[in-house]
Scaffold this motif. Structure first.
Motif, PDB file in Angstrom:
ATOM      1  N   ASN A   1     -25.308  14.643 -16.569  1.00 33.27           N
ATOM      2  CA  ASN A   1     -24.927  13.280 -16.183  1.00 33.27           C
ATOM      3  C   ASN A   1     -26.104  12.311 -16.314  1.00 33.27           C
ATOM      4  OD1 ASN A   1     -23.057  11.375 -15.202  1.00 33.27           O
ATOM      5  ND2 ASN A   1     -23.783  11.635 -13.101  1.00 33.27           N
ATOM      6  N   TYR A   2     -27.298  12.739 -15.887  1.00 35.51           N
ATOM      7  CA  TYR A   2     -28.482  11.861 -16.001  1.00 35.51           C
ATOM      8  C   TYR A   2     -28.816  11.599 -17.471  1.00 35.51           C
ATOM      9  CZ  TYR A   2     -33.129   9.960 -14.745  1.00 35.51           C
ATOM     10  OH  TYR A   2     -34.224   9.147 -14.563  1.00 35.51           O
ATOM     11  N   ALA A   3     -28.539  12.576 -18.342  1.00 35.09           N
ATOM     12  CA  ALA A   3     -28.789  12.376 -19.776  1.00 35.09           C
ATOM     13  C   ALA A   3     -27.919  11.238 -20.307  1.00 35.09           C
ATOM     14  CB  ALA A   3     -28.525  13.670 -20.545  1.00 35.09           C
ATOM     15  N   ARG A   4     -26.723  11.097 -19.757  1.00 37.20           N
ATOM     16  CA  ARG A   4     -25.856   9.985 -20.178  1.00 37.20           C
ATOM     17  C   ARG A   4     -26.294   8.683 -19.504  1.00 37.20           C
ATOM     18  NH1 ARG A   4     -22.030  14.242 -19.543  1.00 37.20           N
ATOM     19  NH2 ARG A   4     -21.698  13.684 -17.364  1.00 37.20           N
ATOM     20  N   GLU A   5     -26.653   8.787 -18.217  1.00 37.74           N
ATOM     21  CA  GLU A   5     -26.996   7.568 -17.468  1.00 37.74           C
ATOM     22  C   GLU A   5     -28.200   6.838 -18.059  1.00 37.74           C
ATOM     23  OE1 GLU A   5     -25.581   8.725 -12.902  1.00 37.74           O
ATOM     24  OE2 GLU A   5     -27.591   9.185 -13.567  1.00 37.74           O
TER      25      GLU A   5
ATOM     26  N   LYS B   1     -30.727   9.570 -29.364  1.00 33.54           N
ATOM     27  CA  LYS B   1     -29.562  10.155 -28.706  1.00 33.54           C
ATOM     28  C   LYS B   1     -29.204  11.555 -29.239  1.00 33.54           C
ATOM     29  CE  LYS B   1     -25.035   8.358 -27.932  1.00 33.54           C
ATOM     30  NZ  LYS B   1     -24.188   7.250 -28.319  1.00 33.54           N
ATOM     31  N   ASP B   2     -29.333  11.728 -30.566  1.00 35.24           N
ATOM     32  CA  ASP B   2     -28.931  13.001 -31.150  1.00 35.24           C
ATOM     33  C   ASP B   2     -29.856  14.144 -30.730  1.00 35.24           C
ATOM     34  OD1 ASP B   2     -26.905  11.696 -32.313  1.00 35.24           O
ATOM     35  OD2 ASP B   2     -27.837  11.544 -34.311  1.00 35.24           O
ATOM     36  N   ASP B   3     -31.045  13.786 -30.275  1.00 31.25           N
ATOM     37  CA  ASP B   3     -31.996  14.831 -29.864  1.00 31.25           C
ATOM     38  C   ASP B   3     -32.062  14.976 -28.346  1.00 31.25           C
ATOM     39  OD1 ASP B   3     -32.915  15.607 -32.419  1.00 31.25           O
ATOM     40  OD2 ASP B   3     -34.028  13.718 -32.551  1.00 31.25           O
ATOM     41  N   LEU B   4     -31.193  14.234 -27.649  1.00 28.24           N
ATOM     42  CA  LEU B   4     -31.254  14.211 -26.181  1.00 28.24           C
ATOM     43  C   LEU B   4     -30.098  15.002 -25.575  1.00 28.24           C
ATOM     44  CD1 LEU B   4     -32.288  12.927 -23.449  1.00 28.24           C
ATOM     45  CD2 LEU B   4     -30.786  11.009 -23.946  1.00 28.24           C
ATOM     46  N   SER B   5     -30.430  15.871 -24.614  1.00 31.01           N
ATOM     47  CA  SER B   5     -29.363  16.613 -23.941  1.00 31.01           C
ATOM     48  C   SER B   5     -29.711  16.784 -22.466  1.00 31.01           C
ATOM     49  CB  SER B   5     -29.187  17.987 -24.596  1.00 31.01           C
ATOM     50  OG  SER B   5     -30.395  18.717 -24.470  1.00 31.01           O
ATOM     51  N   GLY B   6     -28.795  17.339 -21.701  1.00 28.46           N
ATOM     52  CA  GLY B   6     -29.049  17.564 -20.273  1.00 28.46           C
ATOM     53  C   GLY B   6     -28.819  19.024 -19.924  1.00 28.46           C
TER      54      GLY B   6
END
Ligand code: ADP
Ligand code: GLC
Length: 482
Positions: A218-222, A240-245
């Motif tokens: 959720n924090y990865a989206r926030e 964004k494409d390299d970011l995950s939670g």
């Protein structure tokens, strides 16, 4: 076997100020169990030196004319090899890892963590005769941000991961610091370490790491939104494409009411009745009226705005009119310390505030309380709500970050409790918090429902095993990307 250099500015039980310490103390051993060859890199603060048993000097180097020894030791109770960056000029001083005795940032933090990062880079490139070449360097928070940046300039280098534990702390210093630290010129640009004419350590991780992650989905989206992005949402959207939670886990060796030696009475799902003995023991210890039936609200926290202190303080007048007790342990911003202590002095029969850091009391409060207060403004993951669930202490949380990912709320309209294990405050406002607390306190009177909620909470599994497996996949992705 993949080799991972895990770099952190704190790791429990050697040194801890917050959740990063818990994570860096338990994720590397969990990765070791998955068959990875992991080494942990930490600064050699005095507390760390105090807490280690055997050690040997494995190497020496020098940055900015400061001699640095690499000390090798083991994480107590594990097989994990730890390398300590021992630079007495910047790390051997009384006080905290980041702040002095008054809670002020060390004036030379940029210099201190630049030395730490330079040593990490040389180890990552196997330049210090340690005879070990990592495939991946895993960096955590701003203190390690220069590592991916400096590595990016190397023709041959390991892949890099940067984990954001808290985007609000960025390691920002003036432009002169960039010059003083003699960082490579090509890193100074808007697409590099520059952040509105200042030097940003965290950008080193966010711009240059092969993969970035946060500590809950959720924090990865926030953080892609302006209100949670602290000025970095634009950059994060680009990446964004390299970011995950990946959700944090909890260490069941340390946080398990069934085997916790720090609490007065051990208990588990099958002996839940014993939980209240911890409440009466804490009431005795803190000189509160002893009453196993009075609801106890607990909190163990950094006393900062992030943790919802303003809306808690605003509700104290109303709360202290109700039959309940409040116990708060924490350190942080002085005005909160003074304000909360003032309330406790005025209401000694109902409220205790302990200003300080105590691992033992933290466990005792988790075991003793009925309700855990965590109405954070934002929460990258949060560990205390996870500990609370494990201890059958129902968390009252806001609908943000990792709190939303980990707590199943009781719906006020249906009082559906089949899968519920906590209470969600709808908006981060004092009125909404009070409403939720009143609802929770009412439900507390229904013993059968409360017990069901506790059993739901205690049945949840947040062990590191599943999270460590997600990190394994992330490492594979980072290697492919590089
Ligand atoms: P954060 O890292 O944002 O402070 P977390 O919930 O992730 O929040 O983790 C906080 C950790 O620090 C928990 O293990 C908590 O018990 C511990 N902690 C915070 N303040 C204190 C304190 N005053 N004494 C003992 N432990 C504390
Ligand atoms: C940070 C966050 C917290 C998180 C911890 C460990 O301090 O504030 O939410 O649980 O790091 O990842």
């Amino acid at each position: 076997m993949k080799k991972i250099l895990y770099i952190s500015s704190e790791a429990f039980p050697l040194i801890k100020t917050g959740g990063l310490g818990d994570v860096a103390g338990s994720l590397p051993p969990a990765l070791l169990k998955l068959g990875l060859d992991v080494r942990l890199l930490l600064p050699a603060y005095p507390d760390v030196i105090k807490n280690i048993k055997q050690s040997k000097i494995r190497g020496q180097c020098s940055y900015y004319n400061q001699t640095v020894n690499i000390i090798e030791t083991r994480m107590p109770g594990t097989k994990l090899t730890v390398w300590l960056i021992d630079c007495p000029a910047v790390f051997d001083r009384p006080g905290g890892p980041y702040t002095d005795h008054h809670g002020e940032d060390w004036h030379d933090n940029a210099f201190r963590f630049s030395i730490f990062c330079h040593a990490a880079v040389d180890i990552a490139l196997n330049k210090l005769s340690l005879d070990w070449q990592p495939d991946i360097v895993h960096c955590n928070d701003w203190q390690t941000g220069l590592v991916p940046a400096l590595l990016s300039l190397q023709p041959v280098r390991p892949a890099s991961i940067f984990t954001i534990h808290n985007l609000a702390y960025q390691g920002v210093f003036d432009q002169q610091t960039f010059t003083d630290l003699k960082l490579p010129e090509q890193l100074w640009s808007m697409e590099g370490l520059e952040f509105y004419n200042q030097l940003s350590f965290i950008k080193g991780g966010l711009v240059y790491a092969d993969k970035i992650n946060t500590v809950s989905p959720n924090y990865a989206r926030e953080i892609l939104q302006q209100n949670f992005g602290y000025g970095l949402d634009g950059l994060l959207n680009k990446r964004k494409d390299d970011l995950s939670g990946i959700l944090n886990g909890i260490d069941h060796k340390h946080w398990n009411p069934g085997s916790d030696n720090l609490i007065a009475h051990k208990y588990n799902r099958h002996s839940l009745a014993k939980k209240s003995l911890n409440k009466t023991a804490l009431q005795q210890q803190l000189e509160l009226p002893v009453d196993e039936n009075i609801p106890m609200l607990g909190m163990v926290s950094r006393l900062v705005e992030q943790k919802g202190l303003p809306i808690i303080v605003q509700n104290l007048t109303a709360l202290l009119k109700m039959p309940l007790q409040i116990v708060i342990l924490g350190t942080g911003e002085t005005h909160y310390e003074i304000e909360l202590s003032g309330w406790a002095q005025k209401h000694p029969q109902q409220m205790k505030v302990i200003i300080g850091y105590s691992e033992e009391l933290a466990h005792k409060i988790e075991a003793a309380s009925d309700i855990y207060l965590m109405p954070s403004n934002f929460e990258p993951c949060g560990l205390n709500q996870l500990y609370s669930l494990r201890y059958g202490t129902l968390p009252v949380v806001t609908n943000v970050g990792g709190l939303a990912d980990t707590v199943n709320t009781v719906s006020e309209s249906t009082t559906e409790i089949d899968h519920a294990d906590g209470f969600m405050v709808k908006q981060p406002s004092a009125a909404a918090l009070l409403q939720t607390l009143k609802f929770a306190l009412k439900l507390y009177q229904n013993r059968a429902s409360w017990r069901q909620l506790q059993l739901n909470a205690m049945s949840k599994d947040f062990s590191w095993q599943s999270s460590a497996t997600h990190y394994l996949h992330l490492y594979q992705q980072a290697l492919q990307k590089k």
